[in-house]
Design a protein around this motif. Structure first.
Motif, mmCIF file in Angstrom:
data_model
loop_
_atom_site.group_PDB
_atom_site.id
_atom_site.type_symbol
_atom_site.label_atom_id
_atom_site.label_comp_id
_atom_site.label_asym_id
_atom_site.label_seq_id
_atom_site.Cartn_x
_atom_site.Cartn_y
_atom_site.Cartn_z
ATOM 1 N N GLN A 135 0.848 -1.183 0.000
ATOM 2 C CA GLN A 135 0.000 0.000 0.000
ATOM 3 C C GLN A 135 0.885 1.234 0.000
ATOM 4 O OE1 GLN A 135 -3.353 -0.020 -0.151
ATOM 5 N NE2 GLN A 135 -3.297 -2.243 -0.278
ATOM 6 N N SER A 169 -1.859 6.867 -2.478
ATOM 7 C CA SER A 169 -2.972 6.566 -3.381
ATOM 8 C C SER A 169 -2.808 7.287 -4.725
ATOM 9 C CB SER A 169 -4.301 6.933 -2.735
ATOM 10 O OG SER A 169 -4.349 8.320 -2.496
ATOM 11 N N TRP A 170 -2.209 8.449 -4.710
ATOM 12 C CA TRP A 170 -1.965 9.186 -5.950
ATOM 13 C C TRP A 170 -0.469 9.372 -6.097
ATOM 14 C CZ3 TRP A 170 -5.150 11.254 -9.756
ATOM 15 C CH2 TRP A 170 -6.495 11.024 -9.568
#
Length: 110
Positions: free
Chosen positions: A39, A42-43
């Motif tokens: 992970q 996210s961007w």
């Protein structure tokens, strides 16, 4: 009979295929990772850059379309509608015309 170049290429290709097949036979389902994928942010920077370039491209296309479709300047004024045609009487001059054509105010020196 095959040319020498094809014989060398097929023998090398056969060896590479055999090596890949042997390595694939060694990997089992227990060797595979059971963990969740990593992970990260996210961007990512690349995604932001792609979106920015896409938005810039859309804006440039919109400006190009506006420049090509819309008229360049203000619309020219329309001429007033023409009146009904008719014959008019010629006007008579109010000042008498000098037959010599000379202007009475101009003084010429001899």
């Amino acid at each position: 009979m095959k040319p020498l170049a094809e014989d060398g290429r097929s023998a090398t290709e056969d060896r590479v295929r055999a090596a890949l097949a042997a390595r694939a036979a060694l990997v089992t389902h227990r060797d595979l990772s059971h963990e969740a994928p990593p992970q990260g942010r996210s961007w990512g920077v690349r995604r932001v850059r792609r979106v920015a370039f896409a938005a810039l491209g859309v804006a440039a296309a919109a400006v190009t379309v506006c420049l090509l479709v819309l008229p360049g300047g203000p619309a020219p004024a329309q001429a007033p509608p023409a009146g009904t045609p008719g014959i008019t009487e010629p006007s008579t001059p109010t000042d008498p015309v000098d037959p010599s054509g000379a202007d009475p105010r101009v003084i010429t020196e001899p």
